[in-house]
Design a protein around this motif. Structure first.
Motif, PDB file in Angstrom:
ATOM      1  N   MET A 167       0.827  -1.207   0.000  1.00 24.19           N
ATOM      2  CA  MET A 167       0.000   0.000   0.000  1.00 24.19           C
ATOM      3  C   MET A 167       0.863   1.261   0.000  1.00 24.19           C
ATOM      4  O   MET A 167       0.343   2.345  -0.171  1.00 24.19           O
ATOM      5  CB  MET A 167      -0.908   0.014   1.231  1.00 24.19           C
TER       6      MET A 167
ATOM      7  N   ASP B 273     -14.483  -7.827 -17.502  1.00 22.98           N
ATOM      8  CA  ASP B 273     -15.240  -6.676 -18.003  1.00 22.98           C
ATOM      9  C   ASP B 273     -15.662  -6.814 -19.464  1.00 22.98           C
ATOM     10  O   ASP B 273     -16.351  -5.972 -20.010  1.00 22.98           O
ATOM     11  CB  ASP B 273     -14.537  -5.339 -17.745  1.00 22.98           C
TER      12      ASP B 273
ATOM     13  N   ARG C 148     -20.020  -8.209 -20.241  1.00 22.70           N
ATOM     14  CA  ARG C 148     -21.277  -7.459 -20.301  1.00 22.70           C
ATOM     15  C   ARG C 148     -21.404  -6.614 -21.570  1.00 22.70           C
ATOM     16  O   ARG C 148     -22.425  -5.975 -21.794  1.00 22.70           O
ATOM     17  CB  ARG C 148     -21.398  -6.537 -19.082  1.00 22.70           C
TER      18      ARG C 148
ATOM     19  N   TYR D 291      -8.948 -14.372 -14.368  1.00 21.33           N
ATOM     20  CA  TYR D 291      -8.002 -13.277 -14.186  1.00 21.33           C
ATOM     21  C   TYR D 291      -6.805 -13.416 -15.103  1.00 21.33           C
ATOM     22  O   TYR D 291      -6.116 -12.462 -15.371  1.00 21.33           O
ATOM     23  CB  TYR D 291      -7.518 -13.240 -12.739  1.00 21.33           C
TER      24      TYR D 291
ATOM     25  N   HIS E 185     -21.021   6.404 -13.457  1.00 20.07           N
ATOM     26  CA  HIS E 185     -20.889   5.964 -12.069  1.00 20.07           C
ATOM     27  C   HIS E 185     -20.430   7.075 -11.134  1.00 20.07           C
ATOM     28  O   HIS E 185     -20.812   7.121  -9.979  1.00 20.07           O
ATOM     29  CB  HIS E 185     -19.903   4.796 -11.968  1.00 20.07           C
ATOM     30  N   TYR E 186     -19.560   7.924 -11.623  1.00 23.46           N
ATOM     31  CA  TYR E 186     -18.869   8.810 -10.687  1.00 23.46           C
ATOM     32  C   TYR E 186     -19.143  10.298 -10.881  1.00 23.46           C
ATOM     33  O   TYR E 186     -18.958  11.071  -9.953  1.00 23.46           O
ATOM     34  CB  TYR E 186     -17.359   8.612 -10.783  1.00 23.46           C
TER      35      TYR E 186
ATOM     36  N   ALA F 110      -8.168  -3.243   2.067  1.00 30.07           N
ATOM     37  CA  ALA F 110      -7.982  -2.208   1.044  1.00 30.07           C
ATOM     38  C   ALA F 110      -7.014  -2.691  -0.035  1.00 30.07           C
ATOM     39  O   ALA F 110      -7.243  -2.498  -1.228  1.00 30.07           O
ATOM     40  CB  ALA F 110      -7.476  -0.917   1.681  1.00 30.07           C
ATOM     41  N   SER F 111      -5.934  -3.374   0.384  1.00 28.56           N
ATOM     42  CA  SER F 111      -4.948  -3.866  -0.593  1.00 28.56           C
ATOM     43  C   SER F 111      -5.573  -4.903  -1.510  1.00 28.56           C
ATOM     44  O   SER F 111      -5.365  -4.876  -2.720  1.00 28.56           O
ATOM     45  CB  SER F 111      -3.755  -4.522   0.104  1.00 28.56           C
TER      46      SER F 111
ATOM     47  N   GLU G 211      -7.643  -3.281  -4.064  1.00 31.27           N
ATOM     48  CA  GLU G 211      -6.810  -2.650  -5.086  1.00 31.27           C
ATOM     49  C   GLU G 211      -6.357  -3.673  -6.113  1.00 31.27           C
ATOM     50  O   GLU G 211      -6.435  -3.451  -7.313  1.00 31.27           O
ATOM     51  CB  GLU G 211      -5.561  -2.014  -4.461  1.00 31.27           C
TER      52      GLU G 211
ATOM     53  N   LEU H 233      -7.606  -6.535  -6.949  1.00 32.05           N
ATOM     54  CA  LEU H 233      -8.670  -7.089  -7.789  1.00 32.05           C
ATOM     55  C   LEU H 233      -9.439  -5.993  -8.526  1.00 32.05           C
ATOM     56  O   LEU H 233     -10.334  -6.286  -9.313  1.00 32.05           O
ATOM     57  CB  LEU H 233      -9.633  -7.915  -6.943  1.00 32.05           C
TER      58      LEU H 233
ATOM     59  N   ASP I 129     -14.111  -1.800  -5.765  1.00 34.61           N
ATOM     60  CA  ASP I 129     -14.323  -0.644  -4.907  1.00 34.61           C
ATOM     61  C   ASP I 129     -14.914  -1.131  -3.580  1.00 34.61           C
ATOM     62  O   ASP I 129     -16.011  -1.694  -3.563  1.00 34.61           O
ATOM     63  CB  ASP I 129     -15.299   0.317  -5.612  1.00 34.61           C
TER      64      ASP I 129
ATOM     65  N   SER J  39     -13.366  12.761  -2.209  1.00 33.70           N
ATOM     66  CA  SER J  39     -12.281  11.784  -2.220  1.00 33.70           C
ATOM     67  C   SER J  39     -11.205  12.205  -1.228  1.00 33.70           C
ATOM     68  O   SER J  39     -11.190  13.340  -0.744  1.00 33.70           O
ATOM     69  CB  SER J  39     -11.695  11.654  -3.626  1.00 33.70           C
TER      70      SER J  39
ATOM     71  N   ARG K 239     -17.120  13.191  -6.209  1.00 30.36           N
ATOM     72  CA  ARG K 239     -17.722  12.341  -7.222  1.00 30.36           C
ATOM     73  C   ARG K 239     -19.007  11.723  -6.690  1.00 30.36           C
ATOM     74  O   ARG K 239     -19.219  11.648  -5.482  1.00 30.36           O
ATOM     75  CB  ARG K 239     -16.759  11.241  -7.662  1.00 30.36           C
ATOM     76  N   VAL K 240     -19.812  11.273  -7.641  1.00 30.83           N
ATOM     77  CA  VAL K 240     -21.046  10.595  -7.268  1.00 30.83           C
ATOM     78  C   VAL K 240     -20.721   9.156  -6.880  1.00 30.83           C
ATOM     79  O   VAL K 240     -19.825   8.533  -7.451  1.00 30.83           O
ATOM     80  CB  VAL K 240     -22.013  10.602  -8.481  1.00 30.83           C
TER      81      VAL K 240
ATOM     82  N   ASN L  68     -22.640   5.889  -7.148  1.00 32.90           N
ATOM     83  CA  ASN L  68     -23.882   5.441  -7.771  1.00 32.90           C
ATOM     84  C   ASN L  68     -24.248   4.036  -7.342  1.00 32.90           C
ATOM     85  O   ASN L  68     -23.474   3.346  -6.709  1.00 32.90           O
ATOM     86  CB  ASN L  68     -23.709   5.483  -9.291  1.00 32.90           C
TER      87      ASN L  68
ATOM     88  N   THR M 267     -24.394  -1.708 -11.109  1.00 27.91           N
ATOM     89  CA  THR M 267     -25.181  -2.490 -12.060  1.00 27.91           C
ATOM     90  C   THR M 267     -24.634  -3.904 -12.028  1.00 27.91           C
ATOM     91  O   THR M 267     -23.524  -4.132 -12.443  1.00 27.91           O
ATOM     92  CB  THR M 267     -25.002  -1.939 -13.485  1.00 27.91           C
ATOM     93  N   GLY M 268     -25.365  -4.838 -11.533  1.00 30.58           N
ATOM     94  CA  GLY M 268     -24.892  -6.221 -11.469  1.00 30.58           C
ATOM     95  C   GLY M 268     -23.712  -6.343 -10.521  1.00 30.58           C
ATOM     96  O   GLY M 268     -23.466  -5.466  -9.696  1.00 30.58           O
ATOM     97  N   GLU M 269     -22.957  -7.418 -10.668  1.00 28.37           N
ATOM     98  CA  GLU M 269     -21.834  -7.660  -9.775  1.00 28.37           C
ATOM     99  C   GLU M 269     -20.624  -6.870 -10.225  1.00 28.37           C
ATOM    100  O   GLU M 269     -20.470  -6.566 -11.402  1.00 28.37           O
ATOM    101  CB  GLU M 269     -21.472  -9.149  -9.825  1.00 28.37           C
TER     102      GLU M 269
ATOM    103  N   LEU N  95     -17.078  -6.742 -11.513  1.00 24.62           N
ATOM    104  CA  LEU N  95     -16.342  -7.768 -12.246  1.00 24.62           C
ATOM    105  C   LEU N  95     -14.860  -7.446 -12.263  1.00 24.62           C
ATOM    106  O   LEU N  95     -14.483  -6.294 -12.385  1.00 24.62           O
ATOM    107  CB  LEU N  95     -16.860  -7.848 -13.685  1.00 24.62           C
ATOM    108  N   PRO N  96     -14.044  -8.502 -12.165  1.00 24.01           N
ATOM    109  CA  PRO N  96     -12.607  -8.284 -12.285  1.00 24.01           C
ATOM    110  C   PRO N  96     -12.285  -7.656 -13.639  1.00 24.01           C
ATOM    111  O   PRO N  96     -12.950  -7.962 -14.624  1.00 24.01           O
ATOM    112  CB  PRO N  96     -12.028  -9.700 -12.238  1.00 24.01           C
ATOM    113  N   ARG N  97     -11.284  -6.800 -13.678  1.00 27.47           N
ATOM    114  CA  ARG N  97     -11.031  -6.080 -14.915  1.00 27.47           C
ATOM    115  C   ARG N  97      -9.778  -6.565 -15.636  1.00 27.47           C
ATOM    116  O   ARG N  97      -9.003  -7.349 -15.103  1.00 27.47           O
ATOM    117  CB  ARG N  97     -10.950  -4.597 -14.644  1.00 27.47           C
TER     118      ARG N  97
END
Lengths: 362, 352
Positions: free
Chosen positions: A1, A91, A94, A116, A357-358, B270-271, B274, B276, B279, B332, B338-339, B341, B344-346, B348-350
């Protein structure tokens, strides 16, 4: 971190914002190339803190967003009709194809797995010798080494039921396409930090020189982004153009030669269609003929017609920085993450999703 | 991971039975069902109400009641810091507590998958008993069904519960006022990340434990002392803190401002978020509640919560406002806005 807290330090952020405020004498339009940078800008509220004169426009660096619609259709077809185990990064699933997304196909019973790493897919192939396993190999130069490595692993282990459906795109040709666009408004670039981590800096010097446009290779945390913007504005204000590296704690000038060797071995450059933008010469990777056995495009015969994009979606203009997401008439109306018209609304790196979203949109 | 997951300090020794797996027969209602119940369920969960062994429980309760139900289908069923059994008890206990109720009685229904190991069933059952004892509730009625292999995921549990409303509780969205403070009772996102750390294909080494625990004790203490100054309560389980705040903003037609720097989160959690790309505001909790509290009492509430180890990281994370109705805004850590929100759905890993 440690790297995170240091690069999210409110005092440093304030200092950099003051620097930017002080240096900026006229309006500048800057593009952050990578979708990860876009999300960080919006998620951390940086766009609300920057001076009005600094206009950030969001670049095409969202691999999911630029994956052509017919490739998604193809992935759906392979999963539904050819009964393959279709593996994908999260991602991607969807993102709408012409009739459905991979998530829809999954709900209809197709075997679609979220992974992953492509190496996981190779493992799945080894465990299911009677099934074909296809990994949807999407991404920029950042994911190319792992995708290439999965092919090498499969070959080494003698696994024949594994292949990848490639949609690899490359950043430098896309940046050139943006600069050459007659409507272009971008005056300087924050180049994509993680792409340069793999590829190094060499490809970017010629672009800076040819188009006399300043560029700063930039990271993803608030301090990274503000420092990158500060460096870029300084160049712009001085009428300078050079390539600078803000993200030097990660990006070596020479990149990662080992990773590039792996890419080089499996892939070769090719023309590539970008969703919403069109075909850009030399902007993608294709599997070399010597590894054709692992190329899902060659392995499976797929007869599907090429679908048209939704006419109401302005993703192409958003991806070229010509329009902001909320300037789309369907933003948040007909187009939402639950019911997207275009890919940038669903991808975790898509600009439309970031705004939805933000961002507080009036 | 196993040593983390399977706690072997069972208080009730498992009975010697002539089967080691659940079969379809155990759900038939015949002798096998009886054998299973007599050897295990009734003994472990024994209490005067259940011991009646009737089709339903007969109870005497005075005053206004809260009634809640929830189903538990978690995978994997054993996870660092708990299992589906205690989750099923705590979840319903906590839903009642969020209504300002004092949970008393639970129903308990199992849907077991053919092939479930008896040792696993026993472990879950024992956890249910321990969780009931901790929360001070009784299982008074229940049901067991068995489905064919492949038609369940080891075990699904449904619990329903009732409890009397605390005499000083006035929990309602109508009680929420501009200026009220938003308090979270403890560090967030531990449960969701503990589950992630053992989910197939995602396994990573971590010491993150689920925060599953009954919240009725903490809530009772707050209501005893602060009564109607506690305007609203909700536990941010699925969808996490962000989703609950959005629900509150929309149900009460108020705006909510929250401050990232004040949101408590363990560094290990938190780590993991990050790494995965998740949020933590959207990650599930099972031992945390959000309280909307009258501003003048907020500090005292936080102080009182911090005295107990289970709510030691309680923090005031924001306030109710009239300025942006139905919207949650986050300032922040670096001061940007920021909003926040709805998801939408789960998550997801990016890709990268």
């Amino acid at each position: 971190m440690k790297y995170l807290s240091e690069y999210r330090d409110p005092a440093l952020v304030e200092k950099l914002l003051k620097d930017i405020e002080r240096t900026t004498t006229k309006p500048w339009t800057i593009m952050e190339v990578c979708g990860g940078q876009t999300h960080s800008l919006v998620k951390n509220g940086l766009l609300t803190l920057l001076p009005d004169k600094v206009r950030m426009v969001h670049g095409p660096g969202c691999p999911v967003c630029v994956t052509p619609i017919h490739l998604i259709d193809k992935a759906v077809y392979l999963a539904e009709e050819k009964k393959v185990i279709l593996c994908s990064y999260g991602d991607m699933i969807r993102v709408p194809g012409s009739s459905k997304s991979l998530l829809d196909a999954k709900a209809n019973g197709a075997d679609i797995r979220i992974l992953y790493s492509p190496l996981e897919a190779v493992k799945i192939a080894a465990e299911n010798p009677d099934k074909e396993v296809v990994f949807f190999a999407v991404g920029f130069e950042t994911t190319a080494p792992a995708n290439a490595l999965s092919v090498l692993h499969a070959q080494r282990q003698g696994i024949q039921n594994y292949s990848i459906l490639t949609s690899h795109v490359l950043v430098p040709p896309a940046m050139e396409a943006i600069i050459n666009d007659e409507e272009n408004i971008v005056q300087g670039f924050l180049a994509a930090g993680h792409v340069c981590t793999i590829m190094g800096l060499d490809e970017y010097y010629p672009i800076v020189e040819k188009y006399k446009i300043p560029m700063v290779v930039t990271g993803f945390e608030p301090v990274d982004l503000l420092q990158g913007i500060a460096m870029l504005i300084k160049q712009l204000e001085q009428g300078d153009y050079k390539l600078e590296n803000q993200y030097s704690r990660v990006v070596e000038p020479n990149g990662n030669p080992e990773a590039r060797k792996v890419i080089e071995k499996v892939f070769e450059p090719s023309d590539r269609e970008w969703r919403g933008i069109g075909t850009i010469p030399g902007s993608g990777f294709e599997i070399r003929p010597s590894y054709a056995a692992y190329d899902a495009n060659k392995k499976f015969e797929v007869n599907i017609s090429k679908a048209a994009e939704n006419k109401e979606c302005i993703a192409g203009q958003v991806l070229r920085g010509l329009k902001k997401p909320h300037e789309c008439s369907q933003f948040g109306k007909k187009c939402t993450p639950a019911n997207p018209l275009g890919a940038p609304m669903v991808s975790s790196e898509g600009a439309c999703a970031a705004y939805y979203h933000y961002a507080q949109v009036e | 991971m196993e040593k983390n997951v399977l706690k072997m300090n069972l208080q009730c020794p498992m009975p010697q039975l002539d089967f080691d797996k659940i079969t379809l027969g155990h759900g038939s209602g015949g002798t096998l069902t009886q054998k299973l119940l007599d050897s295990g369920v009734f003994t472990v969960l024994a209490n005067p109400y259940l011991n009646q062994k009737h089709d339903g429980a007969t109870l005497t309760i005075q005053g206004p009641l809260a009634f809640s139900t929830d189903s538990y289908v978690i995978s994997p069923v054993f996870f660092p810091g708990g299992n589906i059994g205690e989750l099923a008890v705590n979840g319903t206990v906590n839903d009642l507590a969020m209504c300002g109720a004092l949970p008393q009685f639970l129903s308990l229904s199992f849907i077991l998958e053919e092939g479930l190991l008896l040792t696993e069933f026993w472990e879950i059952l024992t956890s249910i008993k321990q969780a009931c004892d901790k929360a001070g509730v009784y299982v008074v009625t229940g049901d067991t069904k068995v489905v064919e292999r492949g038609k369940g995921d080891k075990i699904f549990i449904t619990t329903s519960g009732i409890g009397t409303i605390h005499p000083r509780a006035t929990i309602s969205t109508a009680a929420i006022e501009a200026g009220d403070k938003v308090i979270v009772s403890h560090s967030i996102a531990a449960h969701g990340m503990a589950i992630m750390s053992v989910r197939k294909g995602l396994e990573f080494d971590s010491t993150i434990m689920s925060d599953t625990r009954p919240l009725n004790g903490s809530v009772k203490k707050l209501l005893d002392e602060f009564g109607d100054a506690i305007h609203f309560l909700r536990d941010p389980t699925r969808g996490g803190v962000a989703s609950v705040l959005n629900e509150i903003a929309s149900d009460a037609s108020v705006g909510i401002d929250i401050y990232q720097k004040d949101i408590p989160i363990e560094e290990s959690v938190a780590s993991a978020c990050e790494i995965l790309g998740l949020d933590p505001l959207y990650v599930a909790n099972e031992g945390v509640f959000i309280a909307i509290v009258k501003a003048s009492q907020a500090e005292a509430v936080v102080t009182r919560l911090r005295e107990s180890s289970e709510t030691a990281h309680a923090s005031c994370i924001g306030e109710i406002t009239t300025s942006h109705p139905r919207q949650v805004l986050l300032t922040s850590a670096i001061g940007g806005k920021r909003v926040v929100n709805r998801l939408t759905g789960e998550q997801l890993p990016r890709i990268c």
